[in-house]
Design an enzyme around this catalytic site. Structure first.
Site, PDB file in Angstrom:
ATOM      1  N   ASP A 187      -7.810   8.827   6.738  1.00 12.99           N
ATOM      2  CA  ASP A 187      -7.259   7.517   7.094  1.00 12.99           C
ATOM      3  C   ASP A 187      -8.433   6.760   7.723  1.00 12.99           C
ATOM      4  O   ASP A 187      -9.594   7.158   7.526  1.00 12.99           O
ATOM      5  CB  ASP A 187      -6.077   7.649   8.067  1.00 12.99           C
ATOM      6  CG  ASP A 187      -5.327   6.319   8.257  1.00 12.99           C
ATOM      7  OD1 ASP A 187      -4.691   5.853   7.301  1.00 12.99           O
ATOM      8  OD2 ASP A 187      -5.405   5.721   9.354  1.00 12.99           O
ATOM      9  N   LYS A 218       1.738  12.251  10.411  1.00 13.55           N
ATOM     10  CA  LYS A 218       0.501  11.501  10.645  1.00 13.55           C
ATOM     11  C   LYS A 218      -0.173  12.083  11.879  1.00 13.55           C
ATOM     12  O   LYS A 218       0.498  12.655  12.741  1.00 13.55           O
ATOM     13  CB  LYS A 218       0.832  10.018  10.884  1.00 13.55           C
ATOM     14  CG  LYS A 218      -0.352   9.092  10.737  1.00 13.55           C
ATOM     15  CD  LYS A 218      -0.624   8.724   9.288  1.00 13.55           C
ATOM     16  CE  LYS A 218      -1.896   7.922   9.153  1.00 13.55           C
ATOM     17  NZ  LYS A 218      -2.103   7.449   7.770  1.00 13.55           N
TER      18      LYS A 218
HETATM   19  P1  NDP Z   1     -11.653   2.758   6.640  1.00 17.06           P
HETATM   20  O1  NDP Z   1     -11.965   3.371   7.952  1.00 17.06           O
HETATM   21  O2  NDP Z   1     -12.388   3.224   5.433  1.00 17.06           O
HETATM   22  O3  NDP Z   1     -11.810   1.172   6.727  1.00 17.06           O
HETATM   23  C1  NDP Z   1     -11.075   0.420   7.641  1.00 17.06           C
HETATM   24  C2  NDP Z   1     -11.519  -1.024   7.537  1.00 17.06           C
HETATM   25  O4  NDP Z   1     -10.706  -1.820   8.399  1.00 17.06           O
HETATM   26  C3  NDP Z   1     -12.938  -1.226   7.994  1.00 17.06           C
HETATM   27  O5  NDP Z   1     -13.482  -2.319   7.311  1.00 17.06           O
HETATM   28  C4  NDP Z   1     -12.770  -1.541   9.482  1.00 17.06           C
HETATM   29  O6  NDP Z   1     -13.844  -2.285  10.022  1.00 17.06           O
HETATM   30  C5  NDP Z   1     -11.508  -2.364   9.453  1.00 17.06           C
HETATM   31  N1  NDP Z   1     -10.783  -2.208  10.726  1.00 17.06           N
HETATM   32  C6  NDP Z   1     -10.343  -1.058  11.288  1.00 17.06           C
HETATM   33  N2  NDP Z   1      -9.746  -1.280  12.467  1.00 17.06           N
HETATM   34  C7  NDP Z   1      -9.821  -2.607  12.655  1.00 17.06           C
HETATM   35  C8  NDP Z   1      -9.374  -3.458  13.671  1.00 17.06           C
HETATM   36  N3  NDP Z   1      -8.724  -2.992  14.750  1.00 17.06           N
HETATM   37  N4  NDP Z   1      -9.600  -4.800  13.517  1.00 17.06           N
HETATM   38  C9  NDP Z   1     -10.249  -5.275  12.414  1.00 17.06           C
HETATM   39  N5  NDP Z   1     -10.682  -4.509  11.415  1.00 17.06           N
HETATM   40  C10 NDP Z   1     -10.478  -3.211  11.528  1.00 17.06           C
HETATM   41  O7  NDP Z   1     -10.069   2.945   6.452  1.00 17.06           O
HETATM   42  P2  NDP Z   1      -9.222   2.853   5.128  1.00 17.06           P
HETATM   43  O8  NDP Z   1      -9.785   1.851   4.198  1.00 17.06           O
HETATM   44  O9  NDP Z   1      -8.990   4.235   4.659  1.00 17.06           O
HETATM   45  O10 NDP Z   1      -7.826   2.338   5.709  1.00 17.06           O
HETATM   46  C11 NDP Z   1      -7.488   0.956   5.809  1.00 17.06           C
HETATM   47  C12 NDP Z   1      -5.991   0.812   5.957  1.00 17.06           C
HETATM   48  O11 NDP Z   1      -5.345   1.387   4.809  1.00 17.06           O
HETATM   49  C13 NDP Z   1      -5.360   1.519   7.165  1.00 17.06           C
HETATM   50  O12 NDP Z   1      -4.241   0.768   7.597  1.00 17.06           O
HETATM   51  C14 NDP Z   1      -4.888   2.835   6.577  1.00 17.06           C
HETATM   52  O13 NDP Z   1      -3.846   3.405   7.337  1.00 17.06           O
HETATM   53  C15 NDP Z   1      -4.393   2.356   5.219  1.00 17.06           C
HETATM   54  N6  NDP Z   1      -4.278   3.391   4.197  1.00 17.06           N
HETATM   55  C16 NDP Z   1      -5.374   4.136   3.811  1.00 17.06           C
HETATM   56  C17 NDP Z   1      -5.237   5.072   2.821  1.00 17.06           C
HETATM   57  C18 NDP Z   1      -6.416   5.827   2.289  1.00 17.06           C
HETATM   58  O14 NDP Z   1      -6.236   6.558   1.300  1.00 17.06           O
HETATM   59  N7  NDP Z   1      -7.588   5.693   2.833  1.00 17.06           N
HETATM   60  C19 NDP Z   1      -3.925   5.374   2.204  1.00 17.06           C
HETATM   61  C20 NDP Z   1      -2.866   4.464   2.620  1.00 17.06           C
HETATM   62  C21 NDP Z   1      -3.057   3.558   3.605  1.00 17.06           C
HETATM   63  P3  NDP Z   1     -14.944  -1.496  10.903  1.00 17.06           P
HETATM   64  O15 NDP Z   1     -15.726  -0.688   9.926  1.00 17.06           O
HETATM   65  O16 NDP Z   1     -15.722  -2.577  11.553  1.00 17.06           O
HETATM   66  O17 NDP Z   1     -14.152  -0.674  11.874  1.00 17.06           O
END
Ligand code: NDP
Length: 444
Positions: free
Chosen positions: A166, A126
């Site tokens: 991510d 990672k």
């Molecule tokens: P994105 O950046 O596309 O979206 C993240 C979302 O979570 C946004 O809505 C963001 O809001 C919110 N968010 C992020 N940080 C915080 C925080 N500290 N408090 C509250 N809300 C928060 O990321 P992904 O959708 O790709 O990833 C989401 C999760 O899924 C993560 O844990 C990631 O590790 C996991 N994941 C992702 C994969 C992928 O293929 N994308 C694969 C496997 C796991 P805002 O826009 O306001 O920041």
């Protein structure tokens, strides 16, 4: 003291101020206790657990870049190459101001077991940076990505380490990183996944984590005599995972009534309008207030609150530790019967225990969100074959991988006398394959 407890104490002592890493190790080691104790002498002699919790390599580097005002900015860059026993390191790059070494280590550690569960030959890694792409111009994002790769390119490659997206790293960032890698090395190879479709990306990679989450959830419900169709689903987050989880849930006949971001959340009793959500988040990169403004049935609330809504199924898809004990109590009181983690470690250890004790079906992220990395591995296969598969081909492979993952962890939990404990099942099934490979490869 048992070997498991000794190793956990060592992790805390040797890795101070890394609470998320401690939490991830604790969850895994607790689940493995029964497996380790059955073979403690051999594992101890080989220091297998000490090797498992110690990354093979940790890269920390400076990322200088110039902003639109001509000011030089400096961020921290990270790549943790955790374990390559079963394949090249594979795992995303997180770009978010909260990123530090402990967070990258927790994610890299989880990735080892997740990747093993997919059944594909990929090791765990990672990386990322405390750079925040939000509010930056495209030129600033490009300047950061080019600088980041100018350091990282020395350590990655199609057969050594293949990063992906991510939080904060989407198609735009991967594109800039890929361009710079190609320029520096002269190689057109599958070194990053999540690429654009015109330069080696895979169809269905964008949808994969969210879709995969629903394929697994559907199978988990089915095997417990329930059906996703007609159920009310609460989703948190509004990024890549949340958007495509909501889309697939609705295709399967469920109604998704919430989404959130880091400033607030939306309750939409008529069901989230996924096309509108995509327009707001993927095209305009705007806040959820814009979604609520365009949708009369939606109510916007500041702060946290998704888990207060009455639902049958909860899918946390935002970030780590976003569902705590109080949230778990509210979900149970409201009749929620299943939680599957789209994000990595979104549920605290206390909340997980509470949900499990109260009969909620609970599937941990390392299994439930493995569809993203599995499809990344399918992208690697297409890149080495110089072929592109159709959306349907990739999607059907994804579905069978997710169904298999569920049965692997269900079987492992049953085999070790913990039927229905999918946390233990996922950790045990993921661990056994990696442990066997590590043992066979000797002391490395
Ligand atoms: P994105 O950046 O596309 O979206 C993240 C979302 O979570 C946004 O809505 C963001 O809001 C919110 N968010 C992020 N940080 C915080 C925080 N500290 N408090 C509250 N809300 C928060 O990321 P992904 O959708 O790709 O990833 C989401 C999760 O899924 C993560 O844990 C990631 O590790 C996991 N994941 C992702 C994969 C992928 O293929 N994308 C694969 C496997 C796991 P805002 O826009 O306001 O920041």
């Amino acid at each position: 003291m048992s070997y498991v407890d000794e190793v956990f104490d060592m992790v805390v002592a040797k890795n101070p101020a890394q609470p998320e890493f401690h939490q991830a190790v604790k969850e895994v080691l607790e689940s493995l206790r029964v497996v380790i104790e059955a073979n403690e002498e051999a594992y101890r002699k080989d220091a297998l657990l000490e090797r498992l919790v110690t990354p093979e390599r940790q890269l920390l580097f400076r990322v200088p870049w110039v902003d639109d005002e001509g000011q030089v900015q400096v961020n921290n860059g990270f790549r943790v190459q955790f374990n390559s026993a079963i394949g090249p390191y594979k795992g995303g790059l997180r770009l978010h101001p909260s990123v530090n070494l402990g967070i990258i280590k927790f994610l890299g550690f989880e990735q080892i077991f997740k990747n093993s569960l997919t059944g594909l030959p990929i090791g765990g890694g990672k990386g990322g940076s405390d750079f925040d792409p939000k509010g930056k111009s495209d030129r600033e994002v490009m300047a950061f990505c080019q600088s980041f790769i100018t350091e990282l390119y020395k350590y990655i490659g199609a057969d050594t380490d293949v990063p992906a997206g991510d939080i904060g790293t989407g198609a735009r960032e991967i594109g800039y990183m890929y361009g710079q890698y190609k320029r520096l090395t002269g190689l057109y190879e599958g070194v990053l996944t999540g690429k654009g479709l015109t330069f080696g990306g895979s169809l269905a990679r964008t949808e994969a984590t969210g879709y995969g989450l629903l394929y697994l959830t559907e199978e988990m419900l089915k095997c417990n005599g329930k059906d996703i169709q007609g159920k009310v689903v609460a989703v948190s987050g509004s990024g890549n995972v949340a958007i495509y989880a909501s889309q697939k849930a609705q295709q399967l006949g469920a109604k998704v009534v919430t989404v959130s971001d880091s400033t607030g959340w939306v309750y939409d009793p008529e069901g989230i309008d996924v096309e509108l959500l995509k327009e707001v988040k993927e095209v305009k990169r705007a806040r959820l207030t814009e979604y609520a403004a365009a949708r009369p049935s939606a109510q916007y609330h500041e702060g946290k609150g998704v888990w207060t809504v009455k639902c049958d199924v909860a899918l946390p898809c935002a970030t780590q530790n976003e569902l705590d004990l109080e949230d778990a109590k509210t979900l149970v009181a409201n009749g929620c019967f299943a939680v599957a983690e789209g994000a990595n470690m979104p549920t605290t250890l206390e909340a997980t225990e509470y949900l499990q004790k109260n009969g909620v079906l609970f599937c941990p992220g390392k299994a439930a969100n493995a569809g993203g990395v599995a499809t990344s591995a399918l992208e690697m296969s297409q890149n080495s074959e110089r072929l592109s598969w159709t959306f349907q081909e990739v999607d059907s492979k994804l579905k069978s991988i997710m169904v298999n993952i569920f049965h692997n962890l269900d079987d492992a939990a049953k085999k070790y006398g913990m039927e229905g404990n999918y946390v233990a099942g996922a950790n045990i099934a993921g661990f056994l394959k990696v442990a066997e490979a590590m043992t066979a490869q000797g002391v490395v």
